[in-house]
Design an enzyme around this catalytic site. Structure first.
Site, PDB file in Angstrom:
ATOM      1  N   GLY A 131       0.699  -1.358   0.326  1.00  0.00           N
ATOM      2  CA  GLY A 131      -0.257   0.036   0.198  1.00  0.00           C
ATOM      3  C   GLY A 131       0.722   1.372  -0.113  1.00  0.00           C
ATOM      4  O   GLY A 131       0.650   2.494   0.585  1.00  0.00           O
ATOM      5  N   SER A 132       1.815   0.944  -0.339  1.00  0.00           N
ATOM      6  CA  SER A 132       2.661   2.514  -0.169  1.00  0.00           C
ATOM      7  C   SER A 132       2.346   3.535  -1.516  1.00  0.00           C
ATOM      8  O   SER A 132       2.516   4.520  -0.974  1.00  0.00           O
ATOM      9  CB  SER A 132       4.649   2.093  -0.844  1.00  0.00           C
ATOM     10  OG  SER A 132       4.709   1.464  -1.874  1.00  0.00           O
ATOM     11  N   HIS A 156       1.432   1.086 -12.884  1.00  0.00           N
ATOM     12  CA  HIS A 156       1.837  -0.025 -13.308  1.00  0.00           C
ATOM     13  C   HIS A 156       3.146   0.730 -13.567  1.00  0.00           C
ATOM     14  O   HIS A 156       3.863   1.331 -14.307  1.00  0.00           O
ATOM     15  CB  HIS A 156       1.321  -0.762 -14.520  1.00  0.00           C
ATOM     16  CG  HIS A 156       2.010  -1.672 -14.938  1.00  0.00           C
ATOM     17  ND1 HIS A 156       2.421  -3.000 -14.812  1.00  0.00           N
ATOM     18  CD2 HIS A 156       3.551  -2.440 -15.838  1.00  0.00           C
ATOM     19  CE1 HIS A 156       3.102  -4.113 -15.067  1.00  0.00           C
ATOM     20  NE2 HIS A 156       3.489  -3.571 -15.964  1.00  0.00           N
ATOM     21  N   MET A 201      -3.864  -6.847  -7.276  1.00  0.00           N
ATOM     22  CA  MET A 201      -3.127  -8.046  -8.289  1.00  0.00           C
ATOM     23  C   MET A 201      -4.323  -8.826  -8.344  1.00  0.00           C
ATOM     24  O   MET A 201      -4.293 -10.147  -8.516  1.00  0.00           O
ATOM     25  CB  MET A 201      -2.065  -8.505  -7.845  1.00  0.00           C
ATOM     26  CG  MET A 201      -0.654  -7.815  -6.832  1.00  0.00           C
ATOM     27  SD  MET A 201      -0.391  -6.731  -8.773  1.00  0.00           S
ATOM     28  CE  MET A 201       1.025  -6.315  -8.605  1.00  0.00           C
ATOM     29  N   ARG A 202      -5.242  -8.039  -9.468  1.00  0.00           N
ATOM     30  CA  ARG A 202      -6.403  -9.040  -8.974  1.00  0.00           C
ATOM     31  C   ARG A 202      -6.823  -8.375 -11.332  1.00  0.00           C
ATOM     32  O   ARG A 202      -6.810  -7.944 -11.144  1.00  0.00           O
ATOM     33  CB  ARG A 202      -7.473  -8.235  -8.393  1.00  0.00           C
ATOM     34  CG  ARG A 202      -7.165  -9.250  -7.518  1.00  0.00           C
ATOM     35  CD  ARG A 202      -7.080 -10.727  -6.973  1.00  0.00           C
ATOM     36  NE  ARG A 202      -9.530 -11.154  -7.557  1.00  0.00           N
ATOM     37  CZ  ARG A 202      -9.431 -12.416  -7.456  1.00  0.00           C
ATOM     38  NH1 ARG A 202      -8.319 -13.721  -7.168  1.00  0.00           N
ATOM     39  NH2 ARG A 202     -10.574 -13.064  -7.597  1.00  0.00           N
TER      40      ARG A 202
HETATM   41  C1  GAR Z   1       3.491  -0.753  -7.512  1.00  0.00           C
HETATM   42  O1  GAR Z   1       4.656  -1.108  -7.295  1.00  0.00           O
HETATM   43  C2  GAR Z   1       2.678  -1.037  -8.079  1.00  0.00           C
HETATM   44  O2  GAR Z   1       2.942  -0.490  -9.795  1.00  0.00           O
HETATM   45  C3  GAR Z   1       2.954  -2.069  -9.061  1.00  0.00           C
HETATM   46  O3  GAR Z   1       2.566  -2.875  -7.866  1.00  0.00           O
HETATM   47  C4  GAR Z   1       3.084  -2.013  -6.632  1.00  0.00           C
HETATM   48  C5  GAR Z   1       1.872  -2.193  -5.237  1.00  0.00           C
HETATM   49  O4  GAR Z   1       3.478  -1.630  -4.387  1.00  0.00           O
HETATM   50  N1  GAR Z   1       1.451  -2.811  -9.901  1.00  0.00           N
HETATM   51  C6  GAR Z   1       1.647  -3.495 -10.989  1.00  0.00           C
HETATM   52  O5  GAR Z   1       2.246  -4.325 -11.003  1.00  0.00           O
HETATM   53  C7  GAR Z   1       0.321  -3.777 -11.494  1.00  0.00           C
HETATM   54  N2  GAR Z   1       0.536  -4.968 -13.075  1.00  0.00           N
HETATM   55  P1  GAR Z   1       2.498  -0.418  -3.231  1.00  0.00           P
HETATM   56  O6  GAR Z   1       1.668  -1.472  -3.062  1.00  0.00           O
HETATM   57  O7  GAR Z   1       3.559  -0.826  -2.157  1.00  0.00           O
HETATM   58  O8  GAR Z   1       2.021   0.103  -4.119  1.00  0.00           O
END
Ligand code: GAR
Length: 206
Positions: A13-14, A114, A90-91
């Site tokens: 969740g950053s 992304h 991630m769904r």
């Molecule tokens: C982030 O790097 C986001 O861009 C990526 O997941 C991470 C979540 O981090 N998203 C994807 O790869 C989408 N295909 P976070 O939970 O710390 O925001």
């Protein structure tokens, strides 16, 4: 205009926190109505509550995609939501879900971040994929979602370099720093000007 958001998360969740912080600091004119995770253990949930935001899990374990989405939609229907913001969710979203957020201009009011310069390296491991490929320039994409994974009209992209001596971890940290600035910035631009897409004829699409 202040925009009302639902943020969907699966893990740390950053990015969600960068949005909540920007709102708190007056840099983003938005209200987060709900944070929802498919993963009850997501660190994002307690973080959201620290910001005073209603945060719940709708566990996908043991449910079909359709059943899970129906439950998510039921939770979201409690609110007037301008945009669904995917922040490490991630769904894969089905067309049925997206249709619920269809704007009269044809796009879906669902935004994703992304960590690559799309259309390169879609999927769950973009930092790793770009690093292993040896990309010397990578970047972050914020886009409207469509039925394909990490695909849809691009709202913003920002590049960052791979530097000599980078490890996957230093490369990822450089990208994350870009993510945390770009997502609130794009949302603020939407709050101010609405969705602005390039005219269709200027777009090169697959
Ligand atoms: C982030 O790097 C986001 O861009 C990526 O997941 C991470 C979540 O981090 N998203 C994807 O790869 C989408 N295909 P976070 O939970 O710390 O925001």
């Amino acid at each position: 205009m202040s925009i009302r958001l639902a943020i969907l998360v699966s893990g740390r969740g950053s990015n969600m926190e960068s949005i909540l912080r920007a709102i708190k600091e007056g840099q983003l004119d938005a209200k987060v109505e709900i944070v929802l995770s498919n993963n009850p253990e997501a660190l994002a949930l307690p973080t959201a509550r620290k910001y005073g935001v209603h945060a719940i899990a709708v566990d996908n374990q043991g449910l079909s995609r359709a059943e899970h989405e129906a439950r998510v939609l039921k939770e979201l229907s409690e609110y007037e939501i301008d945009f669904v913001v995917l922040a490490g969710y991630m769904r894969i979203l089905t067309s049925n879900f997206l249709q619920k957020f269809k704007h009269k201009d044809g796009y879906f009011r669902v935004i994703n971040i992304h960590p690559s310069l799309l259309p390169a390296f879609p999927g769950a491991n973009a930092y790793e994929d770009a690093f292993k490929y040896g990309s010397l320039v990578s970047g972050i994409t914020v886009h409207l979602a469509d039925e394909k994974v990490d695909h849809g009209p691009i709202l913003a992209q920002e590049s960052f370099p791979r530097l000599e001596g980078d490890t996957l971890e230093t490369f990822r940290q450089r990208g994350l720093a870009v993510e945390h600035k770009l997502y609130p910035k794009v949302l603020q631009s939407i709050a101010k000007h609405g969705i602005r897409l390039l005219p269709q004829e200027e777009m090169i699409r697959q």
